[in-house]
Design an enzyme around this catalytic site. Structure first.
Site, PDB file in Angstrom:
ATOM      1  N   CYS A 105       0.793  -1.231   0.000  1.00  0.00           N
ATOM      2  CA  CYS A 105       0.000   0.000   0.000  1.00  0.00           C
ATOM      3  C   CYS A 105       0.821   1.275   0.000  1.00  0.00           C
ATOM      4  O   CYS A 105       0.305   2.345  -0.318  1.00  0.00           O
ATOM      5  CB  CYS A 105      -0.946  -0.019   1.201  1.00  0.00           C
ATOM      6  SG  CYS A 105      -1.923  -1.537   1.305  1.00  0.00           S
ATOM      7  N   HIS A 256      -3.587   6.557   0.487  1.00  0.00           N
ATOM      8  CA  HIS A 256      -3.930   5.180   0.129  1.00  0.00           C
ATOM      9  C   HIS A 256      -5.391   4.945   0.466  1.00  0.00           C
ATOM     10  O   HIS A 256      -5.832   5.237   1.581  1.00  0.00           O
ATOM     11  CB  HIS A 256      -3.035   4.201   0.891  1.00  0.00           C
ATOM     12  CG  HIS A 256      -3.544   2.803   0.905  1.00  0.00           C
ATOM     13  ND1 HIS A 256      -3.868   2.117  -0.250  1.00  0.00           N
ATOM     14  CD2 HIS A 256      -3.805   1.963   1.940  1.00  0.00           C
ATOM     15  CE1 HIS A 256      -4.305   0.910   0.080  1.00  0.00           C
ATOM     16  NE2 HIS A 256      -4.278   0.791   1.398  1.00  0.00           N
ATOM     17  N   ASN A 286     -10.171  -1.584  -1.843  1.00  0.00           N
ATOM     18  CA  ASN A 286      -8.772  -1.300  -1.538  1.00  0.00           C
ATOM     19  C   ASN A 286      -7.920  -2.045  -2.561  1.00  0.00           C
ATOM     20  O   ASN A 286      -7.830  -3.270  -2.536  1.00  0.00           O
ATOM     21  CB  ASN A 286      -8.462  -1.768  -0.113  1.00  0.00           C
ATOM     22  CG  ASN A 286      -7.017  -1.545   0.301  1.00  0.00           C
ATOM     23  OD1 ASN A 286      -6.116  -1.501  -0.517  1.00  0.00           O
ATOM     24  ND2 ASN A 286      -6.800  -1.431   1.606  1.00  0.00           N
TER      25      ASN A 286
END
Length: 332
Positions: A105, A256, A286
């Site tokens: 990430c 993120h 995500n």
């Protein structure tokens, strides 16, 4: 010699997995649907499609690419490097350097630091930076802790040199690592340290009713949240001190795209205006290393940002690791 982000594109696989909109956890994380790679579709396939879209946009002649960076935690093989496979598949020059790096990430910010270094040291002039992850292949269908959250995706970013641009169109950077948290987000089995075995495929049910085996993705969501809420504001302040800037000097913020609860908590803690804060995960989940570039180019195309804007990029997660940088938009 300066470097800047010239173009960004991305690719989402066609298959979709929908979350129940009435589910309590769905409402908390804010993800309504994720894109999921097909059974025989891999991260390198997604990266190939993202790069092809970028080349089809006429951002650059692929013959001018002289370095390929590929960020993934879903490599095709232990070896060779997937970047080498993508170099051949994309038809890039054999004089093009190519390497993988394994980061999640925070990987996009780390990749920008590598691309900047390659260009401003004179090693390359046009870097094709690809990100791609297929976490869905690690996810147990009965582990709601991760199944509701992660989607598959890839991005392609062109970082180019320009003698008229100073060395602050990308950067400065604040990077950090805390390997004590490695086991908070991990696929325990499947590597050389713990090869797959019948024992590693035995499923267990945790205290919250989630099922997984040791070849599946495990995430301690509460610990990741606590790490993020504590470390990211500190790292942002370190960047501001290093660059002698304040949050008010930035036109926009792209963090993120972890989940709604985490992002809103950090935004409020930093007192960032909603209008200056990217939220671009509800319809794709995500997407790990691809979440920042997807949000960045979506916001640009939707008019939330424009060329000349100073944008802060903030990555954090698996490792544990974090990366923060400033960029000035100059997208063609």
């Amino acid at each position: 010699m300066g470097s800047y982000i010239k173009a960004i594109d991305y690719y989402l696989p066609e298959k979709k997995d929908y979350n129940d909109p009435e589910d309590r956890m769905t409402k908390k994380i804010g993800v309504s649907v994720k894109n999921i790679a097909g059974e025989n579709e891999y991260a390198s396939d997604l990266a190939f499609h993202a790069a092809t879209k970028l080349f089809d946009s006429d951002a650059i002649d692929k013959a001018a690419i002289d370095f390929l960076l590929y960020c993934t935690q879903s490599p095709d093989h232990y070896l060779p490097t997937t970047a080498c496979i993508l170099q051949e598949r994309l038809g890039l020059s054999t004089s093009c350097g190519a390497l993988d790096f394994n980061l999640g990430c925070s990987g996009y910010v780390y990749g920008l630091s590598l691309a900047k270094g390659l260009i401003e040291s004179g090693v390359a002039r046009n870097v094709l930076f690809l990100t791609a992850d297929t976490y869905s292949k690690y996810v147990n269908a009965n582990d709601r802790n991760v199944k509701l959250l992660f989607g598959d995706a890839a991005s392609a970013t062109l970082i180019s040199s320009d003698d008229s641009i100073g060395n602050h169109a990308i950067g400065p950077f604040e990077l950090g690592t805390d390997g004590k948290g490695a086991e908070l987000l991990i696929v325990p089995a499947g590597g050389l340290k713990e090869p797959l075995s019948p024992e590693s495929l035995i499923e267990v049910v945790d205290e919250k009713g989630n099922t997984r085996n040791r070849s599946n993705l495990y995430m301690d969501g509460n610990a990741i949240f606590n790490f993020t809420a504590l470390q990211i504001p500190k790292a942002i302040n370190a960047l501001l001190e290093k660059s002698q800037q304040s949050l008010e000097d930035f036109d926009y913020f792209v963090f993120h795209q972890a989940n709604q609860y985490m992002l809103e908590t950090i935004r409020r803690k930093l007192n960032i205006d909603k209008e200056k804060f990217s939220i671009q995960f509800q319809d794709c989940g995500n997407t790990v290393s691809s979440s920042i570039p997807i949000a960045l180019i979506r916001d640009f195309k939707e008019g939330r940002t424009k060329n000349g804007d100073k944008v802060m990029l903030v990555g954090f997660g698996v490792g544990l690791s974090w990366g923060i940088c400033s960029i000035t938009l100059n997208i063609h």
